[in-house]
Motif scaffolding. Sequence first.
Motif, PDB file in Angstrom:
ATOM      1  N   VAL A   1       4.397  26.244  35.073  1.00  0.00           N
ATOM      2  CA  VAL A   1       4.906  26.276  33.701  1.00  0.00           C
ATOM      3  C   VAL A   1       3.768  26.376  32.695  1.00  0.00           C
ATOM      4  O   VAL A   1       3.864  27.074  31.679  1.00  0.00           O
ATOM      5  N   TRP A   2       2.666  25.654  32.966  1.00  0.00           N
ATOM      6  CA  TRP A   2       1.459  25.721  32.160  1.00  0.00           C
ATOM      7  C   TRP A   2       0.293  25.930  33.125  1.00  0.00           C
ATOM      8  O   TRP A   2       0.379  25.555  34.290  1.00  0.00           O
TER       9      TRP A   2
ATOM     10  N   VAL B   1      13.770  17.656  31.247  1.00  0.00           N
ATOM     11  CA  VAL B   1      12.689  17.708  30.272  1.00  0.00           C
ATOM     12  C   VAL B   1      11.405  17.393  31.036  1.00  0.00           C
ATOM     13  O   VAL B   1      11.241  16.290  31.563  1.00  0.00           O
ATOM     14  N   ASN B   2      10.531  18.385  31.123  1.00  0.00           N
ATOM     15  CA  ASN B   2       9.312  18.252  31.901  1.00  0.00           C
ATOM     16  C   ASN B   2       8.105  18.114  30.974  1.00  0.00           C
ATOM     17  O   ASN B   2       7.985  18.856  29.993  1.00  0.00           O
TER      18      ASN B   2
ATOM     19  N   ALA C   1      14.397  18.898  19.571  1.00  0.00           N
ATOM     20  CA  ALA C   1      14.990  17.590  19.240  1.00  0.00           C
ATOM     21  C   ALA C   1      15.324  16.817  20.507  1.00  0.00           C
ATOM     22  O   ALA C   1      15.172  15.582  20.553  1.00  0.00           O
ATOM     23  N   LEU C   2      15.773  17.521  21.562  1.00  0.00           N
ATOM     24  CA  LEU C   2      16.065  16.849  22.834  1.00  0.00           C
ATOM     25  C   LEU C   2      14.777  16.307  23.451  1.00  0.00           C
ATOM     26  O   LEU C   2      14.745  15.160  23.926  1.00  0.00           O
ATOM     27  N   ALA C   3      13.729  17.104  23.445  1.00  0.00           N
ATOM     28  CA  ALA C   3      12.456  16.623  23.974  1.00  0.00           C
ATOM     29  C   ALA C   3      11.968  15.418  23.185  1.00  0.00           C
ATOM     30  O   ALA C   3      11.452  14.443  23.766  1.00  0.00           O
ATOM     31  N   ASP C   4      12.141  15.449  21.864  1.00  0.00           N
ATOM     32  CA  ASP C   4      11.757  14.305  21.035  1.00  0.00           C
ATOM     33  C   ASP C   4      12.567  13.066  21.401  1.00  0.00           C
ATOM     34  O   ASP C   4      12.031  11.947  21.450  1.00  0.00           O
TER      35      ASP C   4
ATOM     36  N   GLU D   1       0.893  16.486  26.533  1.00  0.00           N
ATOM     37  CA  GLU D   1       0.119  17.691  26.244  1.00  0.00           C
ATOM     38  C   GLU D   1       0.984  18.955  26.222  1.00  0.00           C
ATOM     39  O   GLU D   1       0.705  19.882  25.470  1.00  0.00           O
ATOM     40  N   HIS D   2       2.010  18.993  27.065  1.00  0.00           N
ATOM     41  CA  HIS D   2       2.945  20.128  27.097  1.00  0.00           C
ATOM     42  C   HIS D   2       4.330  19.577  27.396  1.00  0.00           C
ATOM     43  O   HIS D   2       4.475  18.491  27.965  1.00  0.00           O
ATOM     44  N   ARG D   3       5.347  20.361  27.043  1.00  0.00           N
ATOM     45  CA  ARG D   3       6.709  19.962  27.402  1.00  0.00           C
ATOM     46  C   ARG D   3       7.602  21.192  27.571  1.00  0.00           C
ATOM     47  O   ARG D   3       7.378  22.230  26.950  1.00  0.00           O
TER      48      ARG D   3
END
Length: 540
Positions: free
Chosen positions: A48-49, A332-333, A427-430, A448-450
């Motif tokens: 993903v990253w 959510v990763n 907003a979901l990640a938050d 660092e990433h999401r």
Amino acid sequence: MEQGYDAIVIGAGHNGLTCAAYLGKAGLRTIVLERRDIVGGATVTEEVWPGYKVSTASYVVSLLSERVVADLDLQRHGYRVYPIDPAYFAPLEGDRGVLMWEDPRKAAEELAGIDGRDAARYPDYSRDLEHLAHLVRPLLHRIPPGVEMRSLGDVKEALGLGTYMLRRRKDLSALVDLMTMSCADFLERYFRNDEIKGVLAPGGVIGMWGGPMSPGSAYVLLHHRMGEVDGMSSAWGFVRGGMGTVAGAIASSAAAAGVEIRTGAEVAGIGVDDGKARSVRLADGTELSAPIVASGIHPQTTFLDLVGRGHLPDDLVTEIEHLRTRSASAKVNFALSELPDYSGRPGRELGPQHPECIISPSLTYLERAWDAVKYGHVSERPMIDAVIPTTKDDSIAPEGKHIMTCFTQYVPYSPADGPWDGAKRDALADRVADTFEEYAPGFKGSIEHRQVLTPFDLEERFGLLGGNIFHGEMALDQLLSFRPAPQVPAYSTPVKGLYLCGSGTHPGGGVMGIPGYNAARVIVRDKNRADRRDRAQRRA
């Protein structure tokens, strides 16, 4: 038209690959067709990253059949599992938390800090649940009989199932209770404390369209207890290299058996002539022929999109149209610079609290989280099953960095205020990060990433209709001979030569491989019978 295949398998998810591997071992010239450019379906590892290899969908292993592991020699093909013990850390309000060890006595010692009386009941609860799991495990590998008993094989399977249950009739009442009651009601038989019930209830709702008080959630609790890792019953583990290694090992075993695997090959239709599956048509116009077609993708996609209603009985079309395939699950990763420092178990140095953490501090919390999604809203305080596989596996992230993958409930497929967009995903990640911050202060500063995958995204990326990770809800009327419909028993379909081999069939979802294994057994059995009939006719 390409010629010469004995069998075509649609979908290179782990079940499709398992089915293909067994067909290849049985001597059938088999090809697997996969829409994406990688194999695995939802059992996949993706970069993903840069430097981060994330299990973007499925994230832990337990239910994978030991029979499949042995038959396909998966360890030789790269399959390696790190057991997780304790099973998880459960943070609680007031800077507290408990470690749920696999050893019931050690887990009870942890729970004693919440409620001594309930803690004393935990070994009984664990023993009884394991007894029921032991009762059900042999049924996973059974071929469910057809409801209409149209063949001698159906009669034999029904008699075998009846005999099995008759010998265990003392347990039948408890099993029926578990299949029909709620997780909350089942836990109520042992525990009175709302926090302890909250700690234990998440297994009953993971992947379910329902809360802990919803009927049928007790069976989901049992379903998640039926696997084993490294000889430990009901345990879970991380796969080295991420979950894509599971699919990769099965694909490698299949290739060793002569199976051809073609990625970037989207199937547009299944050719049916005179009631028989004859071919598969790809989106690029390529057509492949075979007398056997096995589909490992969603039953609704298989029947309604690829076969078409005109080739199916009306009652089957109605059943498949009404197959319940809802979901309230999201992924959510995160990529993290350091491990979380939990208030209830302080320390950023690797400890037993870090491999897996489940945020469900009470049964009331969990039920309220479910309430929100019924009206199209993300839970303000979601249930989160968070794993950090880098605590065991140093091959999937840069040195000193970590991956946290959060299976999150409850999240609507269709938000009440409009479709999913970038702002809503942020907003979901938050929301997930804020929830973790409550139990691990400073957590947000380590992100660092999401990556966010809503139920809608799970459908778009992996073909999980409605975002349902099981290819259909795991409810009593959608299990055994009724999965996915009474007209589709034992993996065969009304279209001769067409079979189902995915999670939408018995015994259901999870990284099991058993639907693929069972389907292959039926396919080989049917082919051998047909070959014997042909030889007899030629001799006549």
